[in-house]
Scaffold this active site. Structure first.
Site, PDB file in Angstrom:
ATOM      1  N   ASN A  81      25.426  31.199   4.411  1.00 22.88           N
ATOM      2  CA  ASN A  81      25.133  31.960   3.452  1.00 22.88           C
ATOM      3  C   ASN A  81      26.168  32.007   2.506  1.00 22.88           C
ATOM      4  O   ASN A  81      27.113  32.726   2.365  1.00 22.88           O
ATOM      5  CB  ASN A  81      24.793  33.745   3.987  1.00 22.88           C
ATOM      6  CG  ASN A  81      24.364  34.612   2.929  1.00 22.88           C
ATOM      7  OD1 ASN A  81      24.286  34.170   1.915  1.00 22.88           O
ATOM      8  ND2 ASN A  81      24.419  35.442   3.273  1.00 22.88           N
ATOM      9  N   GLU A  87      23.731  43.416   2.803  1.00 25.80           N
ATOM     10  CA  GLU A  87      23.970  43.682   1.161  1.00 25.80           C
ATOM     11  C   GLU A  87      22.655  44.152   0.400  1.00 25.80           C
ATOM     12  O   GLU A  87      22.671  44.769  -0.275  1.00 25.80           O
ATOM     13  CB  GLU A  87      24.790  42.254   0.823  1.00 25.80           C
ATOM     14  CG  GLU A  87      26.006  42.187   1.308  1.00 25.80           C
ATOM     15  CD  GLU A  87      26.876  40.834   1.504  1.00 25.80           C
ATOM     16  OE1 GLU A  87      26.205  40.051   0.942  1.00 25.80           O
ATOM     17  OE2 GLU A  87      27.796  40.781   2.158  1.00 25.80           O
TER      18      GLU A  87
END
Ligand code: 13P
Length: 256
Positions: free
Chosen positions: A10, A102
């Site tokens: 990621n 997030e």
């Protein structure tokens, strides 16, 4: 049932197009032809880098997958700033991260929205990598398994065993993300086993046994082996260590 390991990088909001192409090229250069038989590798760059990264891998005939970091559930229309499942497919995406902490924490993404995104991705033939994980306060209260399993239930609500079998779950304790503080293999295994038990309750043992569950949170060359040797951990979702070709390659090799 043996599950094929999956190592996903990621990249978060890092790398402009030129930087993304260089990193993809460096990762591609270390590729060995028999690796895709042993481990699935997914690179998840920012939206604008997806097509360039895909092009590098295609040009080199590097058999890795490309994924996105988020998606919107509608197919098209007046949704300024959003990206749809057909658009991701058009760029060559086969995976998409959903519900990263997030996004939940900074952008207010809810369990209901995560569920809609997962449904849209599965209907469109893209494999969701569904992130779940507890904060430090939840862990300190001793309610981690309940919290994480409730996220799993909400994420997959209203889906059938047939639909979810392509989905991947990533257990990412929030306190371990980007902090250098990894969950111990035992801590990670306990939660991943609870996740699999929840999937088994929802969709049956066979489906749950076939689904891949990843660990994410400060995974690195030093701690990967202990984590992925756990029976319910099938690979990693990696942030920081995926931004360097040598360290990401070492993580891929650890899955062989
Ligand atoms: P780090 O590997 O940088 O801790 O990030 C983990 C993560 O959030 C992957 O999605």
């Amino acid at each position: 049932m043996s599950r094929k390991p999956l190592m996903a990088g990621n990249w978060k909001m890092n790398n402009n197009i030129a930087e993304a192409v260089v990193l993809a090229q460096e990762i591609s250069n270390q590729y060995e032809k028999d690796w895709p038989d042993k481990v699935d590798v997914v690179l998840c760059p920012p939206f604008v880098d997806i097509k360039p990264v895909r092009t590098v891998l295609e040009f080199d005939k590097t058999n890795y997958f490309v994924g996105a970091q988020d998606v919107f559930w509608e197919e098209k229309g007046a949704y300024t700033g959003e990206i749809s499942v057909p658009m991701l497919k058009d760029c060559g995406c086969t995976f998409c991260i959903v519900g990263h902490s997030e996004r939940r924490g900074l952008f207010g993404e809810t369990n209901e929205e995560v569920n809609k995104k997962i449904k849209a991705l599965l209907a469109g033939g893209i494999q969701p990598i569904v992130c779940v994980g507890e904060s430090l306060s939840v862990r300190d209260e001793g309610t981690t398994d309940e919290f994480v399993c409730a996220q799993v239930r909400a994420a997959f609500a209203g889906l059938s065993a047939q639909e979810v079998k392509e989905a991947v779950v990533a257990y990412e304790p929030i306190w371990a993300i980007g902090t250098g503080r990894t969950a111990t293999p035992e801590q990670a295994e306990e939660v991943c086993a609870a996740i699999r038990a929840t999937l088994a309750e929802m969709f049956g043992e066979d489906t749950a046994e076939g689904m891949r569950i990843l660990y994410g949170g400060s995974m690195n060359v030093g701690n990967v082996a202990g984590l992925i040797e756990q029976p319910n951990i099938d690979g990693g979702l990696v942030g920081g260590a995926s931004l360097n070709a040598a360290s990401f390659t070492a993580l891929i090799e650890a899955c062989m």
